[in-house]
Design a protein around this motif. Structure first.
Motif, PDB file in Angstrom:
ATOM      1  N   SER A 140      19.147  15.564  13.191  1.00  0.00           N
ATOM      2  CA  SER A 140      18.924  14.821  11.969  1.00  0.00           C
ATOM      3  C   SER A 140      17.444  14.809  11.638  1.00  0.00           C
ATOM      4  N   VAL A 141      17.130  14.693  10.341  1.00  0.00           N
ATOM      5  CA  VAL A 141      15.752  14.688   9.881  1.00  0.00           C
ATOM      6  C   VAL A 141      15.240  13.264   9.866  1.00  0.00           C
ATOM      7  N   ALA A 142      14.124  13.022  10.518  1.00  0.00           N
ATOM      8  CA  ALA A 142      13.550  11.682  10.579  1.00  0.00           C
ATOM      9  C   ALA A 142      12.679  11.428   9.358  1.00  0.00           C
ATOM     10  N   TYR A 143      12.604  10.165   8.965  1.00  0.00           N
ATOM     11  CA  TYR A 143      11.750   9.787   7.849  1.00  0.00           C
ATOM     12  C   TYR A 143      10.326   9.648   8.366  1.00  0.00           C
ATOM     13  N   GLU A 144       9.402  10.418   7.824  1.00  0.00           N
ATOM     14  CA  GLU A 144       8.080  10.514   8.401  1.00  0.00           C
ATOM     15  C   GLU A 144       7.134   9.407   7.917  1.00  0.00           C
ATOM     16  N   VAL A 145       7.245   8.998   6.660  1.00  0.00           N
ATOM     17  CA  VAL A 145       6.307   8.038   6.099  1.00  0.00           C
ATOM     18  C   VAL A 145       6.782   6.624   6.400  1.00  0.00           C
ATOM     19  N   ARG A 146       5.926   5.784   6.930  1.00  0.00           N
ATOM     20  CA  ARG A 146       6.280   4.415   7.255  1.00  0.00           C
ATOM     21  C   ARG A 146       5.297   3.463   6.584  1.00  0.00           C
ATOM     22  N   PHE A 147       5.722   2.205   6.471  1.00  0.00           N
ATOM     23  CA  PHE A 147       4.883   1.217   5.813  1.00  0.00           C
ATOM     24  C   PHE A 147       3.580   1.014   6.567  1.00  0.00           C
ATOM     25  N   SER A 148       3.621   1.088   7.885  1.00  0.00           N
ATOM     26  CA  SER A 148       2.406   0.914   8.671  1.00  0.00           C
ATOM     27  C   SER A 148       1.356   1.958   8.314  1.00  0.00           C
ATOM     28  N   HIS A 149       1.839   3.154   7.933  1.00  0.00           N
ATOM     29  CA  HIS A 149       0.904   4.191   7.503  1.00  0.00           C
ATOM     30  C   HIS A 149       0.326   3.861   6.127  1.00  0.00           C
ATOM     31  N   SER A 150       1.125   3.173   5.317  1.00  0.00           N
ATOM     32  CA  SER A 150       0.681   2.878   3.963  1.00  0.00           C
ATOM     33  C   SER A 150      -0.438   1.852   3.939  1.00  0.00           C
ATOM     34  N   VAL A 151      -0.518   0.995   4.950  1.00  0.00           N
ATOM     35  CA  VAL A 151      -1.518  -0.066   4.963  1.00  0.00           C
ATOM     36  C   VAL A 151      -2.693   0.297   5.860  1.00  0.00           C
ATOM     37  N   ALA A 152      -2.909   1.565   6.047  1.00  0.00           N
ATOM     38  CA  ALA A 152      -4.034   2.007   6.867  1.00  0.00           C
ATOM     39  C   ALA A 152      -5.370   1.678   6.212  1.00  0.00           C
ATOM     40  N   PHE A 153      -5.325   1.242   4.940  1.00  0.00           N
ATOM     41  CA  PHE A 153      -6.573   0.907   4.245  1.00  0.00           C
ATOM     42  C   PHE A 153      -7.166  -0.417   4.729  1.00  0.00           C
ATOM     43  N   ARG A 186       9.419   1.564  -0.398  1.00  0.00           N
ATOM     44  CA  ARG A 186      10.855   1.326  -0.581  1.00  0.00           C
ATOM     45  C   ARG A 186      11.469   2.397  -1.460  1.00  0.00           C
ATOM     46  N   VAL A 187      10.779   2.789  -2.513  1.00  0.00           N
ATOM     47  CA  VAL A 187      11.285   3.836  -3.405  1.00  0.00           C
ATOM     48  C   VAL A 187      11.404   5.161  -2.655  1.00  0.00           C
ATOM     49  N   MET A 188      10.401   5.479  -1.853  1.00  0.00           N
ATOM     50  CA  MET A 188      10.427   6.738  -1.108  1.00  0.00           C
ATOM     51  C   MET A 188      11.553   6.743  -0.076  1.00  0.00           C
ATOM     52  N   ARG A 189      11.767   5.595   0.578  1.00  0.00           N
ATOM     53  CA  ARG A 189      12.860   5.508   1.545  1.00  0.00           C
ATOM     54  C   ARG A 189      14.212   5.672   0.855  1.00  0.00           C
ATOM     55  N   TYR A 190      14.363   5.062  -0.310  1.00  0.00           N
ATOM     56  CA  TYR A 190      15.618   5.170  -1.049  1.00  0.00           C
ATOM     57  C   TYR A 190      15.880   6.625  -1.443  1.00  0.00           C
ATOM     58  N   ARG A 191      14.853   7.295  -1.947  1.00  0.00           N
ATOM     59  CA  ARG A 191      15.023   8.698  -2.338  1.00  0.00           C
ATOM     60  C   ARG A 191      15.355   9.564  -1.123  1.00  0.00           C
ATOM     61  N   PHE A 192      14.724   9.253  -0.007  1.00  0.00           N
ATOM     62  CA  PHE A 192      14.996  10.021   1.209  1.00  0.00           C
ATOM     63  C   PHE A 192      16.442   9.843   1.652  1.00  0.00           C
ATOM     64  N   ARG A 193      16.952   8.612   1.620  1.00  0.00           N
ATOM     65  CA  ARG A 193      18.342   8.379   2.005  1.00  0.00           C
ATOM     66  C   ARG A 193      19.300   9.097   1.076  1.00  0.00           C
ATOM     67  N   GLU A 194      19.012   9.074  -0.226  1.00  0.00           N
ATOM     68  CA  GLU A 194      19.875   9.767  -1.180  1.00  0.00           C
ATOM     69  C   GLU A 194      19.857  11.278  -0.951  1.00  0.00           C
ATOM     70  N   GLN A 195      18.684  11.832  -0.721  1.00  0.00           N
ATOM     71  CA  GLN A 195      18.589  13.275  -0.476  1.00  0.00           C
ATOM     72  C   GLN A 195      19.282  13.653   0.824  1.00  0.00           C
ATOM     73  N   SER A 196      19.165  12.801   1.849  1.00  0.00           N
ATOM     74  CA  SER A 196      19.828  13.067   3.120  1.00  0.00           C
ATOM     75  C   SER A 196      21.340  13.052   2.957  1.00  0.00           C
ATOM     76  N   ALA A 197      21.848  12.104   2.158  1.00  0.00           N
ATOM     77  CA  ALA A 197      23.288  12.029   1.928  1.00  0.00           C
ATOM     78  C   ALA A 197      23.786  13.270   1.195  1.00  0.00           C
ATOM     79  N   VAL A 198      23.033  13.713   0.196  1.00  0.00           N
ATOM     80  CA  VAL A 198      23.416  14.918  -0.555  1.00  0.00           C
ATOM     81  C   VAL A 198      23.406  16.135   0.360  1.00  0.00           C
TER      82      VAL A 198
END
Length: 273
Positions: free
Chosen positions: A1-14, A60-72
């Motif tokens: 299975s393909v893992a989701y690479e981007v996480r929220f912890s990475h987003s707050v690296a600023f 959240r938007v990126m995670r949702y798109r990733f789940r939809e693409q994974s399902a397809v």
């Protein structure tokens, strides 16, 4: 299975960058504490909060798109797997290439195809004395053994009719090559596997196989539940060879025997059987 690479912890690296910025700002305005306090308490804190909210929503938007693409992708893979069991992979790829490719137009001439057809001797009598669930279990076990042999010898499983199992090679697009030797070895292993299964089960079941080499035509038939079938005199001959084969033996036609000899680089005459 393909893992989701981007996480929220990475987003707050600023955040470390903001801490560094506050430190530098403090050094700049260290002699003007009033101005510094206004900036740090109101402006910068609001900016950091807004950036974190924006990052969270984007995540959240990126995670949702990733789940939809994974399902397809999962559904598409399942469809491809099912399609590959109904027809050769190259034919399936042609059908998936676009709407311009009609299944009814897919026909292939095979100048040299080697086909094996088997029959389970004694299975009809066994089935008449067992429950339907047992019959399904028995035929499933035997055909699973045959399926493993098709993978071993790179042979395409054409179809099953009752307790008859039909498979073979014919070159592209059915298989990558046509090797009479591979098909004969496949037929012999079918007999051996059936004997081994019967001994383990304590049942009086044997397998007989007919093998024929000749011309045939392949194509996708029907509009619903489409399958890839082979047609021609070769299919009729292999059926007769199977019907006249001794129990627990492989009946090879003279044409198939000669094709086998030619593949092995030999020669000479003789009779098939």
């Amino acid at each position: 299975s393909v893992a989701y690479e981007v996480r929220f912890s990475h987003s707050v690296a600023f955040i470390p960058a903001c801490v560094l910025f506050l430190y530098l700002l403090h050094r700049v305005f260290e002699h003007n504490d009033y101005f510094y306090d206004i900036i740090t308490r109101y402006v910068l804190r609001q900016i950091i909060f807004l950036i974190m909210v924006r990052s969270y929503l984007a995540e959240r938007v990126m995670r949702y798109r990733f789940r939809e693409q994974s399902a397809v992708e999962f559904v598409r893979q399942r469809i491809d797997n099912v399609l590959s069991t109904l027809m050769p992979p190259r034919v399936a790829q042609s059908l998936l290439s676009g709407p311009h490719c009609l299944a009814s137009a897919l026909q292939h001439q095979y100048p040299q195809a080697t086909i094996a057809q088997s029959d389970l001797c004694g299975f009809t009598q066994l089935a008449s004395t067992r429950q339907p669930e047992e019959v399904v279990e028995f035929i499933g076990e035997l055909f699973s053994l045959f399926d493993a042999l098709t993978d071993k010898y790179d042979i395409y499983k054409i179809e099953t009719i009752g307790d008859a199992y039909i498979a073979g090679q014919a070159g592209r697009p059915l298989t990558e090559r046509n090797s009479p030797a591979s098909v004969v070895l496949f037929a012999l292993d079918m007999v051996r596997e059936t004997h081994r299964w019967s001994a383990g089960r304590g049942e009086a079941i044997s397998c007989r196989v007919g093998v024929q080499t000749g011309q045939c035509v392949g194509g996708v038939v029907g509009s619903d539940m489409q399958r890839y079938h082979l047609f021609g005199s070769t299919m009729h001959v292999v059926e007769k060879l199977e019907a006249t084969a001794p129990n627990g033996a492989v009946h090879i036609s003279e044409v198939a025997r000669q094709a086998l000899v030619n593949e092995r680089g030999g020669g000479g005459g003789g009779s098939g059987g």
